[in-house]
Design a protein around this motif. Structure first.
Motif, mmCIF file in Angstrom:
data_model
loop_
_atom_site.group_PDB
_atom_site.id
_atom_site.type_symbol
_atom_site.label_atom_id
_atom_site.label_comp_id
_atom_site.label_asym_id
_atom_site.label_seq_id
_atom_site.Cartn_x
_atom_site.Cartn_y
_atom_site.Cartn_z
ATOM 1 N N LEU A 4 -1.402 1.191 -7.870
ATOM 2 C CA LEU A 4 -1.612 2.506 -8.461
ATOM 3 C C LEU A 4 -2.157 2.351 -9.869
ATOM 4 C CD1 LEU A 4 1.799 4.094 -7.405
ATOM 5 C CD2 LEU A 4 -0.425 4.720 -6.466
ATOM 6 N N ASP A 5 -2.975 3.328 -10.281
ATOM 7 C CA ASP A 5 -3.404 3.370 -11.674
ATOM 8 C C ASP A 5 -2.152 3.504 -12.527
ATOM 9 O OD1 ASP A 5 -4.213 4.182 -14.239
ATOM 10 O OD2 ASP A 5 -6.046 5.072 -13.459
ATOM 11 N N PHE A 30 -1.662 4.462 -15.374
ATOM 12 C CA PHE A 30 -1.630 5.671 -16.200
ATOM 13 C C PHE A 30 -1.547 6.940 -15.359
ATOM 14 C CE2 PHE A 30 -4.098 2.548 -18.758
ATOM 15 C CZ PHE A 30 -3.161 2.378 -19.758
ATOM 16 N N ASP A 31 -1.458 6.801 -14.045
ATOM 17 C CA ASP A 31 -1.381 7.956 -13.157
ATOM 18 C C ASP A 31 -0.296 7.721 -12.117
ATOM 19 O OD1 ASP A 31 -2.074 10.438 -12.144
ATOM 20 O OD2 ASP A 31 -3.542 9.587 -10.743
ATOM 21 N N GLU A 75 5.468 10.962 -10.647
ATOM 22 C CA GLU A 75 6.588 11.316 -11.521
ATOM 23 C C GLU A 75 7.858 10.596 -11.060
ATOM 24 O OE1 GLU A 75 8.952 15.298 -13.162
ATOM 25 O OE2 GLU A 75 7.210 15.494 -11.831
ATOM 26 N N HIS A 103 8.384 7.358 -11.147
ATOM 27 C CA HIS A 103 8.155 6.008 -10.622
ATOM 28 C C HIS A 103 9.149 5.039 -11.274
ATOM 29 C CE1 HIS A 103 6.223 2.149 -9.795
ATOM 30 N NE2 HIS A 103 5.434 2.757 -8.929
ATOM 31 N N THR A 116 1.710 5.013 -23.570
ATOM 32 C CA THR A 116 1.776 6.467 -23.391
ATOM 33 C C THR A 116 0.820 7.244 -24.293
ATOM 34 O OG1 THR A 116 3.640 6.613 -24.958
ATOM 35 C CG2 THR A 116 4.184 6.423 -22.604
ATOM 36 N N ARG A 138 -5.311 4.030 -24.573
ATOM 37 C CA ARG A 138 -5.443 3.809 -23.137
ATOM 38 C C ARG A 138 -6.454 2.726 -22.772
ATOM 39 N NH1 ARG A 138 -4.737 8.496 -18.827
ATOM 40 N NH2 ARG A 138 -2.724 8.329 -19.886
ATOM 41 N N ARG A 186 -5.712 -0.791 -21.029
ATOM 42 C CA ARG A 186 -6.265 -1.042 -19.697
ATOM 43 C C ARG A 186 -6.951 -2.409 -19.624
ATOM 44 N NH1 ARG A 186 -7.259 2.560 -15.740
ATOM 45 N NH2 ARG A 186 -7.221 4.342 -17.160
#
Length: 419
Positions: A12-13, A15-16, A19, A21, A96, A101, A105
């Motif tokens: 998974l990304d 940053f996405d 909720e 996780h 966050t 970001r 990344r």
């Protein structure tokens, strides 16, 4: 070194994440990893990725860059509680704050593309015996005509010193140990591979800040010295252990391998999981007494799952442990024994009150007399070569989230052929 982590899905990304996780920004456990062909370095798990903590610290001009750009966690462990909190606060901001970001990344690696290593250099290892249910079950098994608990059990956390050099990271194969064993009906001991190889479902406490020899750590010093926790499987050769234990206790039956998870969860990530210990039924000496009204709860509500060859066989609850990590640490040092950075101490086998909550096969099968019947029709009294045992766990997190503790897994391989 454990093999590269594997995944059946695209990571998974980070940053996405969904909720709640279990490896979201509220968790951020620490480990040590290496991308293919590169050296180990400190990482922090975020979703299905691992962040190169030292590299992102350097890229963002953080003063913690040199602390994190290391091949293991020991420098961070030794830095102390203030540094632990500061680094965690910085990491939370890095993952966050939208402005960071793209920098972050660039230093993220899919978890299934890296190798995970033993996260810290183990200094000393102590294994405790802190579950009343586990201790009582073994007492009933081996001393059916006596009280299950020995007279000292509710006065102090019983423990023994293990072998730090055989602590291994999750994913490392466990070689079946050999040694002397003697059944009650045998005229003399024999030598050979263990035929009663077992697991012990435990939680490990990782010490950061050392203490001076000749001093002791009080209950209130627990969070100043313990950096975090991990899952721990203290493999046990019951037949070897049974023959050697009297009069001095475990030795070869326990020293061949202790597996720990690749991720160390900092105590600060577990605040929402803290619970009071069970009611004490025997008055405690002052250095162990945690009954004061203002005493901080030192137990944890950890939900643990034990799987054998992919099938869940037990779910031991950690919240019912009689002795807490703070009490074990206080007892371990009350005689003036020093702490060293990287010390590891285990809770001992975690067992609940129900049959499906037992943390060892010797309890689950009642010493092999009631074998487990797995869904494929196979029965197990103790572990066979090729068996794979996995412990996994989560804890309640802030706002109804879950804090994942990762897993610790090991596969049993045959003992070497004797020369």
């Amino acid at each position: 070194m454990a093999p590269a982590a594997t995944s059946e899905h695209t990571p998974l990304d980070p940053f996405d994440l969904p909720e709640g996780h279990p490896f979201g920004a509220h968790n951020l456990p620490y480990g040590v990893f290496s991308p293919a062909g590169q050296e180990p370095r400190v990482g922090v798990r975020l979703g299905d990725h691992v962040l190169d903590a030292g590299a992102v610290a350097a890229a963002l001009g953080s003063p913690y860059g040199t602390l994190l750009a290391r091949p293991n966690l020991n420098p961070l462990l030794a830095a102390g509680r203030t540094a632990w909190s500061d680094v965690r606060r910085a990491l939370t901001g890095w993952v966050t704050v939208p402005a960071h970001r793209e920098t972050v990344r660039a230093h993220l690696h899919p978890l299934d593309s890296v190798a995970l290593h033993l996260p810290f250099e183990v200094a000393d290892y102590v294994d405790f015996y802190a579950s009343e249910n586990h201790a009582s079950n073994l007492g009933r098994l081996f001393r059916p005509d006596e009280e299950p608990l020995k007279p000292n059990w509710k006065h102090l956390p019983v423990g023994y010193h293990g072998r730090a050099g055989t602590v291994v990271v999750s994913g490392t194969d466990v070689v079946r140990p050999s040694g002397q064993r003697k059944a009650p009906s045998d005229p003399a001991p024999v030598f050979g591979p263990s035929v009663r190889l077992d697991i012990e479902t435990e939680v490990g406490y990782v010490v950061g800040t050392p203490s001076a020899q000749g001093t002791s750590v009080p209950l209130a010093g627990y969070r100043d010295h313990v950096f975090g926790i991990c899952l721990l499987n203290d493999w046990s050769a019951r037949d070897i252990q049974n023959w050697e234990t009297v009069p001095l206790g475990p030795h070869l039956g326990k020293s061949f391998a202790t597996s720990v998870s690749a991720w160390i969860t900092p105590l600060d990530a577990l605040d929402a999981a803290r619970v009071a210990a069970p009611e004490r039924t025997v008055p405690l000496l002052p250095y162990l007494d945690d009954s004061a009204p203002d005493a901080e709860p030192a137990g944890y509500d950890l939900r643990i799952t034990v799987s054998l060859n992919g099938e869940v066989v037990s779910e031991p609850p950690f919240s019912g442990m009689y002795w807490t990590g703070a009490q074990m640490l206080a007892h371990m040092t009350v005689n003036g024994a020093s702490l060293r950075t990287g010390d590891l101490y285990g809770s001992g086998t975690i067992s609940g009150t129900e049959e499906n909550e037992r943390g060892s096969l010797i309890e689950m099968t009642w010493n092999g007399t009631r074998p487990l019947k797995l869904s494929d029709g196979v029965e197990r009294g103790f572990l066979e070569d090729g068996d794979v045992v996995t412990l996994s766990a989560w804890a309640p997190g802030p706002g109804g989230t879950r804090v994942g503790l990762g897993e610790v897994t090991g596969r049993i391989v045959p003992a070497p052929v004797a020369p």
